[in-house]
Scaffold this active site. Structure first.
Site, PDB file in Angstrom:
ATOM      1  N   PHE A 161       0.809  -1.221   0.000  1.00  0.00           N
ATOM      2  CA  PHE A 161       0.000   0.000   0.000  1.00  0.00           C
ATOM      3  C   PHE A 161       0.840   1.268   0.000  1.00  0.00           C
ATOM      4  CE2 PHE A 161       0.880  -0.145   4.564  1.00  0.00           C
ATOM      5  CZ  PHE A 161       1.045   1.203   4.851  1.00  0.00           C
ATOM      6  N   LYS A 185      -1.328  -7.372  -9.055  1.00  0.00           N
ATOM      7  CA  LYS A 185      -2.297  -7.430  -7.950  1.00  0.00           C
ATOM      8  C   LYS A 185      -1.836  -6.365  -6.952  1.00  0.00           C
ATOM      9  CE  LYS A 185      -3.252  -8.446  -4.260  1.00  0.00           C
ATOM     10  NZ  LYS A 185      -3.585  -7.394  -3.244  1.00  0.00           N
ATOM     11  N   CYS A 293       9.547   1.705   3.407  1.00  0.00           N
ATOM     12  CA  CYS A 293      10.498   0.631   3.697  1.00  0.00           C
ATOM     13  C   CYS A 293      11.902   1.199   3.838  1.00  0.00           C
ATOM     14  CB  CYS A 293      10.475  -0.402   2.585  1.00  0.00           C
ATOM     15  SG  CYS A 293      10.979   0.297   1.030  1.00  0.00           S
TER      16      CYS A 293
HETATM   17  P1  NAD Z   1       1.631  -6.624   3.034  1.00  0.00           P
HETATM   18  O1  NAD Z   1       2.684  -7.662   3.064  1.00  0.00           O
HETATM   19  O2  NAD Z   1       0.551  -6.693   4.062  1.00  0.00           O
HETATM   20  O3  NAD Z   1       0.861  -6.644   1.613  1.00  0.00           O
HETATM   21  C1  NAD Z   1       1.577  -6.574   0.407  1.00  0.00           C
HETATM   22  C2  NAD Z   1       0.758  -7.225  -0.692  1.00  0.00           C
HETATM   23  O4  NAD Z   1       0.569  -8.617  -0.376  1.00  0.00           O
HETATM   24  C3  NAD Z   1      -0.646  -6.656  -0.855  1.00  0.00           C
HETATM   25  O5  NAD Z   1      -0.950  -6.623  -2.224  1.00  0.00           O
HETATM   26  C4  NAD Z   1      -1.530  -7.632  -0.105  1.00  0.00           C
HETATM   27  O6  NAD Z   1      -2.844  -7.713  -0.630  1.00  0.00           O
HETATM   28  C5  NAD Z   1      -0.818  -8.950  -0.294  1.00  0.00           C
HETATM   29  N1  NAD Z   1      -0.953  -9.855   0.855  1.00  0.00           N
HETATM   30  C6  NAD Z   1      -1.136  -9.519   2.155  1.00  0.00           C
HETATM   31  N2  NAD Z   1      -1.171 -10.618   2.915  1.00  0.00           N
HETATM   32  C7  NAD Z   1      -1.006 -11.669   2.089  1.00  0.00           C
HETATM   33  C8  NAD Z   1      -0.939 -13.077   2.293  1.00  0.00           C
HETATM   34  N3  NAD Z   1      -1.046 -13.627   3.496  1.00  0.00           N
HETATM   35  N4  NAD Z   1      -0.739 -13.857   1.205  1.00  0.00           N
HETATM   36  C9  NAD Z   1      -0.607 -13.333  -0.018  1.00  0.00           C
HETATM   37  N5  NAD Z   1      -0.660 -12.000  -0.266  1.00  0.00           N
HETATM   38  C10 NAD Z   1      -0.847 -11.186   0.771  1.00  0.00           C
HETATM   39  O7  NAD Z   1       2.369  -5.210   3.055  1.00  0.00           O
HETATM   40  P2  NAD Z   1       1.726  -3.768   3.170  1.00  0.00           P
HETATM   41  O8  NAD Z   1       1.186  -3.574   4.539  1.00  0.00           O
HETATM   42  O9  NAD Z   1       0.849  -3.511   2.017  1.00  0.00           O
HETATM   43  O10 NAD Z   1       3.038  -2.869   2.953  1.00  0.00           O
HETATM   44  C11 NAD Z   1       3.919  -2.541   3.992  1.00  0.00           C
HETATM   45  C12 NAD Z   1       5.088  -3.495   4.062  1.00  0.00           C
HETATM   46  O11 NAD Z   1       5.775  -3.512   2.804  1.00  0.00           O
HETATM   47  C13 NAD Z   1       6.129  -3.069   5.064  1.00  0.00           C
HETATM   48  O12 NAD Z   1       6.591  -4.214   5.724  1.00  0.00           O
HETATM   49  C14 NAD Z   1       7.232  -2.460   4.221  1.00  0.00           C
HETATM   50  O13 NAD Z   1       8.514  -2.480   4.807  1.00  0.00           O
HETATM   51  C15 NAD Z   1       7.167  -3.317   3.022  1.00  0.00           C
HETATM   52  N6  NAD Z   1       7.757  -2.681   1.856  1.00  0.00           N
HETATM   53  C16 NAD Z   1       8.964  -3.132   1.429  1.00  0.00           C
HETATM   54  C17 NAD Z   1       9.571  -2.530   0.355  1.00  0.00           C
HETATM   55  C18 NAD Z   1      10.903  -2.992  -0.136  1.00  0.00           C
HETATM   56  O14 NAD Z   1      11.308  -2.537  -1.182  1.00  0.00           O
HETATM   57  N7  NAD Z   1      11.591  -3.879   0.552  1.00  0.00           N
HETATM   58  C19 NAD Z   1       8.941  -1.473  -0.309  1.00  0.00           C
HETATM   59  C20 NAD Z   1       7.692  -1.052   0.135  1.00  0.00           C
HETATM   60  C21 NAD Z   1       7.106  -1.679   1.230  1.00  0.00           C
END
Ligand code: NAD
Length: 509
Positions: A161, A185, A293
């Site tokens: 997000f 997605k 992140c």
């Molecule tokens: P999230 O892991 O909750 O969700 C990310 C994506 O995965 C979304 O599209 C979501 O619908 C999907 N998702 C969620 N749970 C799932 C599951 N159990 N199985 C399959 N798909 C699933 O992350 P978020 O809250 O959207 O974003 C924040 C996180 O992303 C933080 O931990 C941040 O550090 C990380 N992030 C990392 C980077 C990087 O480059 N390393 C960049 C941006 C964000």
């Protein structure tokens, strides 16, 4: 909390549908999720949660578009990206406003996100150059060897997000430049901006089916992971999900890169420019309400520098303006959801009990005109114990922890023993110390007096340890490698003198 069922019932809300085969695809799903305006605190839209059949339709569209797209000369694919670049530039304000509405980040911050996404389009416009192979003429008499890079096929991208435009743009332009087709997605929390991106690709005359967007939650992701026609998966999100997607995807024989969460340290040495370091800690700690992140979440104060640094940070916090993105004076917006705000507030509640010294507590904040908004003010803890949850967990909010250490070696040891290793920064005026830090620190991206660096589009982004599962970073040259596979051709034409059976192992002659 508004549930999926309530969102389905709220039929007067704007609905956000999939984008499949070059057009909006009205979902027949029973399941919808609520999309909020985090500053106002109310639902503004409902997003379809794809059924398995809808995910299959998106993959089928991508599969059908693949042969013509991969056969198209790279220079012609690049023409679409040039056109896209112009359209994203022309729509930059609209994209930024859309991001702010559903994410909550300030307009300036959202504009920066669009700008950093554009950098990747710029890079991908050089597709013919990026796909050039290597050639060795005459490796043996009359024999040439050359390598080419070919697309992997249908790629799925799953995005978080916190960067609803930039992270999809970390993936899609390069995957497409390399001749792949794509199913995105995006996060269900702010799905309008990525859908708008798909429309811009369409306006840039991307052939139908080359880029598809399916909305949804983990159910849609599970379907993508098990689909035989998906060859590769790019994921960016939290570490537990990254780990599970990497395991499931690779088990299914797919190529996977899964970027996870972070706990980024900013090490401040005693000789650092303290005012500059305080500016950097506040900018990178509270920008986007800490939901990056690459946010700084831990300041490691070496020697006595903490005694000067902590008051300098606190003084800057007191001047920060927290408010909605609709107010151009706002410097920090709300968190993404009420649940997340309450979760972060829980860490603040327990922080002092765990022995940390509260310097600023953002829980009492009141934002004029936004009584229901998901706001939490900037919070600062000093003397945080590395064994406490404040230090151990990725909080993903405006909470900055200062850990005091005696010396350089202790600082590097702390960073290197942290399970996450996305980004790190060192602040010092001593070139020798900076050089030693760069060399000894075990983290994927390092900033020297820069907090925390997101590499430009023609380098690549990627952490180490639990911040990245898989062998490739994202975008830049690593992106090209991830989205292509190498083919090596050994070629001989017309050499009658070399006729005859020879059972010996081929050798250079
Ligand atoms: P999230 O892991 O909750 O969700 C990310 C994506 O995965 C979304 O599209 C979501 O619908 C999907 N998702 C969620 N749970 C799932 C599951 N159990 N199985 C399959 N798909 C699933 O992350 P978020 O809250 O959207 O974003 C924040 C996180 O992303 C933080 O931990 C941040 O550090 C990380 N992030 C990392 C980077 C990087 O480059 N390393 C960049 C941006 C964000």
């Amino acid at each position: 909390m508004t549930t999926v069922t309530e969102a389905t019932a709220a039929r007067d809300l704007r609905r956000i549908d999939h984008w499949i085969g070059g057009e909006s695809f009205p979902s027949a799903s029973e399941r919808f999720g609520p999309v909020f305006d985090p500053a106002a605190g109310g639902a503004v839209a409902r997003v379809a949660f794809a059924t398995d059949a809808e995910v299959d339709a998106a993959v089928a569209a991508a599969r059908a578009a693949l042969p013509a797209w991969r056969a198209m000369p790279a220079a012609r694919r690049a023409q679409v990206l040039f056109e896209l670049r112009a359209r994203v530039l022309a729509s930059a304000d609209r994209l930024a406003e859309t991001i702010s509405c559903e994410h909550g980040k300030t307009r300036l911050d959202a504009a920066g996100e669009v700008q950093r996404g554009l950098e990747v389009i710029d890079f991908a416009c050089a597709a013919p150059q990026l796909l050039k192979g290597e050639h060795s003429a005459g490796v043996a008499t009359g024999l040439d060897v050359y390598s080419v890079r070919e697309p992997v096929g249908v790629v799925a991208g799953v995005t978080p997000f916190n960067f609803p435009v930039m992270v999809p743009l970390w993936m899609i332009p390069i995957a497409l430049a390399c001749g792949n087709t794509f199913v995105l997605k995006p996060s269900e929390k702010d799905p309008t901006a990525p859908t708008l991106l798909a429309e811009l690709f369409n306006e840039a005359r991307l052939p139908p089916g080359v880029l598809n967007v399916v909305h949804g939650d983990r159910t849609a992701v599970a379907r993508l992971l098990e689909h035989d026609d998906v060859a590769a998966v790019s994921f960016v999100g939290s570490t537990p999900v990254a780990r599970s997607i990497y395991a499931a995807g690779t088990r299914a024989g797919k190529r996977v890169q899964a970027l996870g969460g972070a706990k980024n340290h900013m090490v401040v040495l005693p000789d650092a420019d303290v005012e500059g370091a305080a500016d950097a800690a506040v900018s990178a700690g509270y920008g986007s309400a800490g939901e990056r992140c690459m946010a700084v979440s831990v300041v490691v104060a070496v020697g006595d520098v903490g005694d000067r640094l902590v008051p300098a940070i606190a003084e800057r916090i007191d001047r920060l303006r927290v408010g909605p993105a609709s107010d151009p004076g706002s410097e920090m917006g709300p968190l993404i959801s009420r649940e997340h705000r309450d979760r972060v507030a829980g860490y603040v509640e327990r922080g002092a009990a765990a022995g940390a010294t509260p310097v600023r507590d953002g829980r009492g904040i009141e934002v004029r005109g936004c009584p229901q908004g998901f706001f939490l003010g900037p919070t600062l803890f000093d003397r945080v114990d590395p064994a406490s949850e404040l230090y151990r967990d990725e909080i993903f909010g405006p909470v900055l922890s200062v850990v005091r250490v005696e010396n350089f070696a202790e600082a590097v040891g702390l960073v290197n023993s942290n399970p996450w290793a996305n980004g790190v920064a060192v602040f010092t005026e001593d070139g020798g110390a900076a050089r030693r830090f760069e060399s000894e620190v075990e983290v994927g991206m390092v900033g020297v007096n820069v907090p925390i660096p997101v590499p430009v589009g023609y380098h690549s982004f990627g952490g180490w340890r639990q911040s990245l599962f898989g062998a490739h970073g994202i975008y830049g040259p690593e992106g090209v490698h991830f989205y292509t596979r190498q083919k090596v051709v050994t070629r001989r034409f017309g050499d009658p003198e070399r006729r005859g059976v020879d059972l010996g192992f081929p050798r250079s002659r």
